[in-house]
Motif scaffolding. Sequence first.
Motif, PDB file in Angstrom:
ATOM      1  N   UNK A 238       0.828  -1.210   0.000  1.00 32.11           N
ATOM      2  CA  UNK A 238       0.000   0.000   0.000  1.00 32.11           C
ATOM      3  C   UNK A 238       0.866   1.266   0.000  1.00 32.11           C
ATOM      4  N   UNK A 239       2.053   1.199   0.621  1.00 36.24           N
ATOM      5  CA  UNK A 239       2.964   2.368   0.557  1.00 36.24           C
ATOM      6  C   UNK A 239       3.301   2.652  -0.907  1.00 36.24           C
ATOM      7  N   UNK A 240       3.492   1.573  -1.691  1.00 43.10           N
ATOM      8  CA  UNK A 240       3.775   1.758  -3.122  1.00 43.10           C
ATOM      9  C   UNK A 240       2.574   2.315  -3.861  1.00 43.10           C
ATOM     10  N   UNK A 241       1.413   1.825  -3.469  1.00 40.86           N
ATOM     11  CA  UNK A 241       0.193   2.327  -4.111  1.00 40.86           C
ATOM     12  C   UNK A 241       0.051   3.831  -3.845  1.00 40.86           C
ATOM     13  N   UNK A 242       0.415   4.251  -2.625  1.00 43.38           N
ATOM     14  CA  UNK A 242       0.335   5.678  -2.301  1.00 43.38           C
ATOM     15  C   UNK A 242       1.325   6.480  -3.151  1.00 43.38           C
ATOM     16  N   UNK A 243       2.541   5.932  -3.308  1.00 45.06           N
ATOM     17  CA  UNK A 243       3.545   6.658  -4.110  1.00 45.06           C
ATOM     18  C   UNK A 243       3.072   6.797  -5.552  1.00 45.06           C
ATOM     19  N   UNK A 244       2.457   5.738  -6.070  1.00 48.76           N
ATOM     20  CA  UNK A 244       1.943   5.809  -7.448  1.00 48.76           C
ATOM     21  C   UNK A 244       0.817   6.828  -7.548  1.00 48.76           C
ATOM     22  N   UNK A 245      -0.065   6.828  -6.539  1.00 49.73           N
ATOM     23  CA  UNK A 245      -1.216   7.747  -6.580  1.00 49.73           C
ATOM     24  C   UNK A 245      -0.752   9.205  -6.503  1.00 49.73           C
ATOM     25  N   UNK A 246       0.401   9.430  -5.880  1.00 45.45           N
ATOM     26  CA  UNK A 246       0.885  10.810  -5.675  1.00 45.45           C
ATOM     27  C   UNK A 246       1.789  11.279  -6.809  1.00 45.45           C
ATOM     28  N   UNK A 247       1.696  10.632  -7.964  1.00 47.57           N
ATOM     29  CA  UNK A 247       2.686  10.904  -9.018  1.00 47.57           C
ATOM     30  C   UNK A 247       2.580  12.310  -9.609  1.00 47.57           C
ATOM     31  N   UNK A 248       1.506  13.050  -9.333  1.00 50.22           N
ATOM     32  CA  UNK A 248       1.454  14.402  -9.899  1.00 50.22           C
ATOM     33  C   UNK A 248       2.091  15.451  -8.972  1.00 50.22           C
ATOM     34  N   UNK A 286       6.654   2.153 -12.399  1.00 52.72           N
ATOM     35  CA  UNK A 286       6.821   3.056 -13.549  1.00 52.72           C
ATOM     36  C   UNK A 286       7.789   4.167 -13.138  1.00 52.72           C
ATOM     37  N   UNK A 287       9.115   3.925 -13.279  1.00 56.10           N
ATOM     38  CA  UNK A 287      10.107   4.872 -12.731  1.00 56.10           C
ATOM     39  C   UNK A 287       9.938   6.298 -13.241  1.00 56.10           C
ATOM     40  N   UNK A 288       9.523   6.458 -14.491  1.00 59.77           N
ATOM     41  CA  UNK A 288       9.432   7.812 -15.051  1.00 59.77           C
ATOM     42  C   UNK A 288       8.319   8.609 -14.386  1.00 59.77           C
ATOM     43  N   UNK A 289       7.356   7.898 -13.805  1.00 64.07           N
ATOM     44  CA  UNK A 289       6.209   8.603 -13.225  1.00 64.07           C
ATOM     45  C   UNK A 289       6.451   9.007 -11.780  1.00 64.07           C
TER      46      UNK A 289
END
Length: 381
Positions: A238-248, A286-289
Amino acid sequence: MAHAVALERDFERFKRALPRDFPDHVRLTYRIDLTARYLGERIPHPIGKGSGQLSLNAGQLEGDAAAGLAFVVLKTVIAQDEKGAQSMAAWAIHETKMQVERRRSATGRTGWTVTWKGRGWDRSLEEYLALVRAGRDLTRAEGLLVVPSVKYHLPRLGEPFRESEYRHTTGRLAEAWRDAPLLLEKDFSPTLAGDRLAEDRAQIVRWLREVPERIRAAAPLPVRLALKLMNARFDDDFQHEMMDAASSADALVVFNRLFDQRQGVAYGGLELSDRNLRVLNRPPDRPTARPPLSGTGNITSGRMIVEYAVRGCSSVQLHTFFQLPLEEYPATDGSRTQRALHVLVFDPRDGLIAVMLEREAAGTLARRGGELHFLDLAGAR
Ligand SMILES: Cc1cc2nc3c(=O)[nH]c(=O)nc-3n(C[C@H](O)[C@H](O)[C@H](O)COP(=O)(O)O)c2cc1C
């Protein structure tokens, strides 16, 4: 070898006074470039102060500028609308008593934690804006980068964001800061992680997706935004899911303290760095994101700074280490900030210089143009 001798000598003589321009000295003496980055800004070295009780007044900021700290995040202010209403008012509580104490981790090792029942800024927005103006002046005159921090309204799923809080508070901060861009941190705190509001994963993910846009839309000038992510009460995935969700966001601060549900307090120490580093071990899907990272959590040595750096952090934010009893620092004079910087950078065994030289010797960090670069640590595992 010559570097090892110089390091012993510098460690000893800087115990009495750390030169404020120590990054220049490090570059000349060791050919090490400590340049780092926070929120898109170039800073002379990676060490900053995380938001909290050590960035509450102009005197603390002046001391940090004089010590040569790279950046300071101000205490988190609780957003309000034009009538002064605060949906997150439960976080604006007054509490002065702080206890710096040792905390044993589950594996039996001991680290430091600060036990404190308080939460956000407990004075008026006007007083916070005065602090922001003092920070702005120091940023311009002294080169200490000062960044305000805010906790805005977070709705339940299906409810709208209280746009008036975002507009009023961001507008007032922009007015106080004056020049674009406005650099800002948005705090998702451990006490929020422990609150019923944060029991629902979909709700947290929605906040992280939508908050950056809310803040940018509410601001009268361009904003660069760091989201300080909490350690949610869910698993590492879920920590990863949060990092992905915060990509903007423009940067992520990873990750705020843990929450002890039984005692009802936030805590740090080894359990915190163990968890943070374990989560950061896994490369992004997705490292670029992924936005640039700033590390926080149980940083008590240059070696620990490097642990965060090799996992992608281009700067670090400390709190507890600036609060230890004086006898814990090897330096004999100077402010706590100076004494902390001294040991973090110059300790001959575990300081930042020593660990970067160690990596050079081990072949995991190479010179470019004759210099070792702090920012080259990212990905150099
Ligand atoms: C007493 C105390 C108050 C804090 N207050 C805030 C805060 O208002 N906003 C915030 O974003 N982080 C806050 N933090 C978190 C710190 O900035 C930091 O990220 C965290 O403590 C982990 O770093 P450390 O292990 O070096 O303390 C606070 C920490 C402590 C110990």
